[in-house]
Design an enzyme around this catalytic site. Structure first.
Site, PDB file in Angstrom:
ATOM      1  N   GLY A  16       1.944 -42.567 -17.429  1.00 23.46           N
ATOM      2  CA  GLY A  16       0.892 -42.789 -18.444  1.00 23.46           C
ATOM      3  C   GLY A  16       0.873 -41.577 -19.347  1.00 23.46           C
ATOM      4  NE  ARG A  40       1.555 -51.119 -21.116  1.00 24.35           N
ATOM      5  CZ  ARG A  40       0.381 -51.655 -21.385  1.00 24.35           C
ATOM      6  NH1 ARG A  40      -0.080 -52.633 -20.638  1.00 24.35           N
ATOM      7  NH2 ARG A  40      -0.363 -51.198 -22.375  1.00 24.35           N
ATOM      8  CE  LYS A  82      -8.866 -49.505 -22.025  1.00 23.61           C
ATOM      9  NZ  LYS A  82      -9.497 -48.508 -22.870  1.00 23.61           N
ATOM     10  CB  SER A 135     -13.740 -32.023 -16.673  1.00 27.99           C
ATOM     11  OG  SER A 135     -14.543 -31.805 -17.809  1.00 27.99           O
ATOM     12  N   GLY A 137     -10.981 -32.711 -21.509  1.00 28.46           N
ATOM     13  CA  GLY A 137     -10.465 -33.458 -22.654  1.00 28.46           C
ATOM     14  C   GLY A 137      -9.014 -33.101 -22.901  1.00 28.46           C
ATOM     15  CE  LYS A 189     -14.196 -35.460 -15.677  1.00 25.79           C
ATOM     16  NZ  LYS A 189     -14.186 -36.619 -16.475  1.00 25.79           N
ATOM     17  CG  HIS A 192     -18.263 -32.510 -15.082  1.00 26.88           C
ATOM     18  ND1 HIS A 192     -17.884 -33.235 -16.204  1.00 26.88           N
ATOM     19  CD2 HIS A 192     -18.090 -31.211 -15.411  1.00 26.88           C
ATOM     20  CE1 HIS A 192     -17.513 -32.408 -17.154  1.00 26.88           C
ATOM     21  NE2 HIS A 192     -17.618 -31.174 -16.697  1.00 26.88           N
ATOM     22  CG  ASN A 193     -17.809 -37.107 -17.084  1.00 26.40           C
ATOM     23  OD1 ASN A 193     -17.341 -36.026 -16.724  1.00 26.40           O
ATOM     24  ND2 ASN A 193     -17.079 -38.012 -17.679  1.00 26.40           N
ATOM     25  CD  GLU A 196     -19.211 -34.222 -20.908  1.00 25.80           C
ATOM     26  OE1 GLU A 196     -18.429 -33.818 -20.019  1.00 25.80           O
ATOM     27  OE2 GLU A 196     -18.888 -35.092 -21.732  1.00 25.80           O
ATOM     28  NE  ARG A 293     -24.385 -39.992 -24.680  1.00 22.57           N
ATOM     29  CZ  ARG A 293     -23.158 -39.530 -24.461  1.00 22.57           C
ATOM     30  NH1 ARG A 293     -22.125 -40.332 -24.563  1.00 22.57           N
ATOM     31  NH2 ARG A 293     -22.953 -38.270 -24.150  1.00 22.57           N
TER      32      ARG A 293
HETATM   33  P1  NBP Z   1      -6.129 -44.169 -22.335  1.00 17.92           P
HETATM   34  O1  NBP Z   1      -7.309 -44.293 -21.452  1.00 17.92           O
HETATM   35  O2  NBP Z   1      -6.270 -44.424 -23.781  1.00 17.92           O
HETATM   36  O3  NBP Z   1      -4.980 -45.152 -21.767  1.00 17.92           O
HETATM   37  C1  NBP Z   1      -3.730 -45.274 -22.415  1.00 17.92           C
HETATM   38  C2  NBP Z   1      -2.613 -45.221 -21.387  1.00 17.92           C
HETATM   39  O4  NBP Z   1      -2.779 -46.269 -20.407  1.00 17.92           O
HETATM   40  C3  NBP Z   1      -1.262 -45.464 -22.041  1.00 17.92           C
HETATM   41  O5  NBP Z   1      -0.298 -44.693 -21.372  1.00 17.92           O
HETATM   42  C4  NBP Z   1      -1.041 -46.957 -21.795  1.00 17.92           C
HETATM   43  O6  NBP Z   1       0.295 -47.338 -21.824  1.00 17.92           O
HETATM   44  C5  NBP Z   1      -1.565 -47.055 -20.399  1.00 17.92           C
HETATM   45  N1  NBP Z   1      -1.823 -48.421 -19.958  1.00 17.92           N
HETATM   46  C6  NBP Z   1      -2.754 -49.321 -20.355  1.00 17.92           C
HETATM   47 BR1  NBP Z   1      -3.947 -49.057 -21.696  1.00 17.92          BR
HETATM   48  N2  NBP Z   1      -2.716 -50.471 -19.699  1.00 17.92           N
HETATM   49  C7  NBP Z   1      -1.695 -50.323 -18.841  1.00 17.92           C
HETATM   50  C8  NBP Z   1      -1.131 -51.173 -17.862  1.00 17.92           C
HETATM   51  N3  NBP Z   1      -1.643 -52.371 -17.621  1.00 17.92           N
HETATM   52  N4  NBP Z   1      -0.086 -50.707 -17.169  1.00 17.92           N
HETATM   53  C9  NBP Z   1       0.412 -49.507 -17.404  1.00 17.92           C
HETATM   54  N5  NBP Z   1      -0.069 -48.630 -18.302  1.00 17.92           N
HETATM   55  C10 NBP Z   1      -1.131 -49.029 -19.010  1.00 17.92           C
HETATM   56  O7  NBP Z   1      -5.423 -42.735 -22.121  1.00 17.92           O
HETATM   57  P2  NBP Z   1      -6.070 -41.270 -22.130  1.00 17.92           P
HETATM   58  O8  NBP Z   1      -7.099 -41.117 -23.183  1.00 17.92           O
HETATM   59  O9  NBP Z   1      -4.903 -40.363 -22.105  1.00 17.92           O
HETATM   60  O10 NBP Z   1      -6.827 -41.193 -20.726  1.00 17.92           O
HETATM   61  C11 NBP Z   1      -6.175 -41.381 -19.480  1.00 17.92           C
HETATM   62  C12 NBP Z   1      -7.225 -41.307 -18.395  1.00 17.92           C
HETATM   63  O11 NBP Z   1      -7.833 -40.009 -18.416  1.00 17.92           O
HETATM   64  C13 NBP Z   1      -8.378 -42.309 -18.544  1.00 17.92           C
HETATM   65  O12 NBP Z   1      -8.816 -42.711 -17.284  1.00 17.92           O
HETATM   66  C14 NBP Z   1      -9.446 -41.495 -19.216  1.00 17.92           C
HETATM   67  O13 NBP Z   1     -10.738 -41.999 -18.991  1.00 17.92           O
HETATM   68  C15 NBP Z   1      -9.232 -40.151 -18.540  1.00 17.92           C
HETATM   69  N6  NBP Z   1      -9.755 -39.002 -19.274  1.00 17.92           N
HETATM   70  C16 NBP Z   1      -9.653 -38.931 -20.612  1.00 17.92           C
HETATM   71  C17 NBP Z   1     -10.164 -37.822 -21.283  1.00 17.92           C
HETATM   72  C18 NBP Z   1     -10.035 -37.699 -22.767  1.00 17.92           C
HETATM   73  O14 NBP Z   1     -10.564 -36.717 -23.309  1.00 17.92           O
HETATM   74  N7  NBP Z   1      -9.344 -38.613 -23.444  1.00 17.92           N
HETATM   75  C19 NBP Z   1     -10.759 -36.803 -20.576  1.00 17.92           C
HETATM   76  C20 NBP Z   1     -10.817 -36.879 -19.211  1.00 17.92           C
HETATM   77  C21 NBP Z   1     -10.311 -37.988 -18.566  1.00 17.92           C
HETATM   78  P3  NBP Z   1       0.955 -47.892 -23.184  1.00 17.92           P
HETATM   79  O15 NBP Z   1       1.306 -46.675 -23.975  1.00 17.92           O
HETATM   80  O16 NBP Z   1       2.142 -48.626 -22.713  1.00 17.92           O
HETATM   81  O17 NBP Z   1      -0.054 -48.763 -23.874  1.00 17.92           O
END
Ligand code: NBP
Length: 481
Positions: A16, A40, A82, A135, A137, A189, A192-193, A196, A293
């Site tokens: 991912g 993927r 995701k 945590s 981002g 976690k 924590h959120n 936050e 919110r």
């Molecule tokens: P996203 O939450 O936006 O997910 C995108 C990723 O999930 C891509 O790699 C996508 O692959 C893959 N994916 C999906 Br959508 N459906 C899939 C499936 N059925 N099979 C395989 N892969 C799949 O990514 P992110 O923002 O990098 O966050 C990743 C995790 O980290 C999440 O749980 C998020 O809540 C957590 N998180 C995010 C943050 C932040 O600041 N963004 C902070 C802390 C934690 P693809 O490219 O093939 O579509």
């Protein structure tokens, strides 16, 4: 694509490669670990290799089979897809490919009950599972996040040398420690959120008071938040509040004044509040933040209501330094309550789920990398050092003294907000919690009387052991509800 340049196997795999996964993979590679990559949609892998492939030892893979084959045994794979069904799908795909003792780490924002379920699913398949809250981002994932791993202890011991290097360090201590079994890492976690959410809501209320009561503009408030950062409130959130308020857009005006006042949420604050309700822990500040919110989201309704519902007259005037300091003190006292509530929630969760949570260590790993990082967390760690079994932070001398010192200003600010019609749900619910907590005898005796009156629910007496029911009719008869 197989790795051409290196013959050795990868130390860790990242599955991912959206923003979080890509940055975490780069972080691991920069720390010297060989990193197998899979996404993927292969374009993300290609993009990562094209832009950052030179940062370390990457093993990009086009198929899960190739990805798994690139890893040293026992394999350790971080899933960063995701949250929700994609995580389950990936786990099922991996279980088909992995061998006993291999390790799957879910680094996304998964619900802790899902993590507990996945932990059992993997155990049944002889795969070790870690649910790891991360945590910080996007930037944290790259530069060093705070990490909250829970699950199989032996699996943590195997990945500890890697994850403790990837996490940020504060005063030489990595912001990563084993939290507990099953879903404990994602639970912590989640709280924590939730904290936050409360912290941000409290800052927003301080902003609203300064803007509405005193008519301060964004630049003036940015200066005030910058001052506050030099004191007890020193934190990342206060720092970025000043930066957000100071930002001017292309029109030459403060950007903040052009942003729509509707807050979104992804769910972790709501989960914290839901779980607090289930455990029966009075977590009012986080819950009010979630509701605030939700109210912000009713923008159309608010617009209509503003026209129909009269607002108390507000006489905006220049504030004295003491009045600004009072808002600061009210913010600090309310923040202490929000953290006390969040930490009590973890205490009760530990008892309920049979986890041995070390709250001082949790405060320690939140000092860096994560969104709520703050000087204040040192005070929390010290409180748990003094008494590891502390039931409520407010019973620690430091926090008691801090709240008592702020109390008069805290009350004054809330009175002013109420008189002038400024909504301060997190400030005022925090004070209500404090006032409820500091009374050995509250008014729930009346609740018990009412419950026994209409439902024969019984009550206990101060002067005698046992459960009692009264025939509440003056003639001694039962009352029919
Ligand atoms: P996203 O939450 O936006 O997910 C995108 C990723 O999930 C891509 O790699 C996508 O692959 C893959 N994916 C999906 Br959508 N459906 C899939 C499936 N059925 N099979 C395989 N892969 C799949 O990514 P992110 O923002 O990098 O966050 C990743 C995790 O980290 C999440 O749980 C998020 O809540 C957590 N998180 C995010 C943050 C932040 O600041 N963004 C902070 C802390 C934690 P693809 O490219 O093939 O579509």
């Amino acid at each position: 694509m197989s790795d051409q340049a290196h013959t050795g196997k990868a130390d860790i795999g990242v599955l991912g490669l959206a923003v979080m996964g890509a940055n975490l993979a780069r972080n691991a590679a920069r720390k010297g670990f060989g990193v197998a990559l899979f996404n993927r949609n292969h374009e993300r892998t290609d993009k990562l290799m094209a832009e950052h492939g030179s940062e370390g030892r990457f093993h990009p893979a086009k198929t899960i089979e190739e990805f798994v084959a690139a890893l040293a045994k026992p394999r350790a794979i971080i899933i960063m897809v995701k949250a929700g069904k994609p995580v389950d799908d990936m786990i099922e795909d991996l279980i088909g490919q992995l061998e006993p003792d291999d390790i799957i780490i879910d680094g996304g924002n998964s619900l802790f009950t899902d993590t507990a379920r996945r932990f059992k699913r993997c155990r049944d398949a002889n795969i070790r599972f870690i649910g790891m809250g991360i945590s910080g981002g996007e930037e944290g994932a790259l530069e060093g996040p705070s990490m909250m791993p829970g699950g199989e202890r032996s699996a943590y011991d195997r990945i500890a040398p890697m994850v403790t290097k990837m996490a940020v360090s504060v005063d030489g201590t990595p912001c990563c420690t084993y939290i507990g079994p099953e879903g404990a890492g994602h639970y912590v976690k989640m709280v924590h959120n939730g904290i936050e959410y409360a912290d941000m809501q409290l800052i927003t209320e301080a902003y609203d008071l300064m803007k509405t009561l005193y008519g301060l503009d964004a630049a003036a408030m940015a200066d005030i938040f910058t001052d506050w950062k030099a004191g007890d409130l020193d934190s990342y959130l206060i720092e970025i509040t000043a930066a957000v308020l100071r930002k001017v857009d292309g029109t030459g005006k403060p950007l903040i004044d052009a942003i729509v006042d509707e807050a979104e949420q992804k769910g972790t604050g709501r989960w914290t509040a839901q779980n607090a309700l289930e455990l029966g822990v009075p977590v009012t500040a986080i819950t009010e933040a979630v509701f605030a919110r939700a109210l912000s989201g009713r923008r159309g309704m608010r617009g209509e209501a503003e026209k129909k519902l009269p607002h108390p007259a507000v006489s905006t005037r220049k504030p004295s330094p003491e009045e600004i300091n009072a808002i600061r003190d009210a913010l600090y006292a309310s923040k202490i309550i929000a953290y006390a509530q969040g930490f009590e929630q973890m205490t009760v969760a530990a008892q309920t789920f049979g986890w041995d949570l070390h709250l001082g260590e949790i405060a320690t790993i939140w000092r860096g990398g994560c969104i709520i990082r703050a000087r204040f967390l040192n005070r929390i760690r010290e409180a748990y050092d003094r008494d590891p079994k502390l039931s409520n932070l407010l019973l620690d001398d430091y926090f008691r003294d801090a709240v008592v010192k702020a109390e008069e200003a805290w009350r004054r600010v809330i009175v002013l907000a109420v008189e002038n019609g400024v909504a301060v749900p997190a400030f005022s619910s925090s004070l209500a919690y404090y006032d409820g907590l500091r009374r050995a005898r509250g008014p729930a005796n009346l609740l018990q009387g009412l419950r026994d009156y209409f439902g024969a629910h019984t009550y206990r007496r101060l002067d005698k052991e046992g459960s009692f029911h009264t025939r509440w009719g003056q003639d001694g008869s039962e009352i029919e509800a």
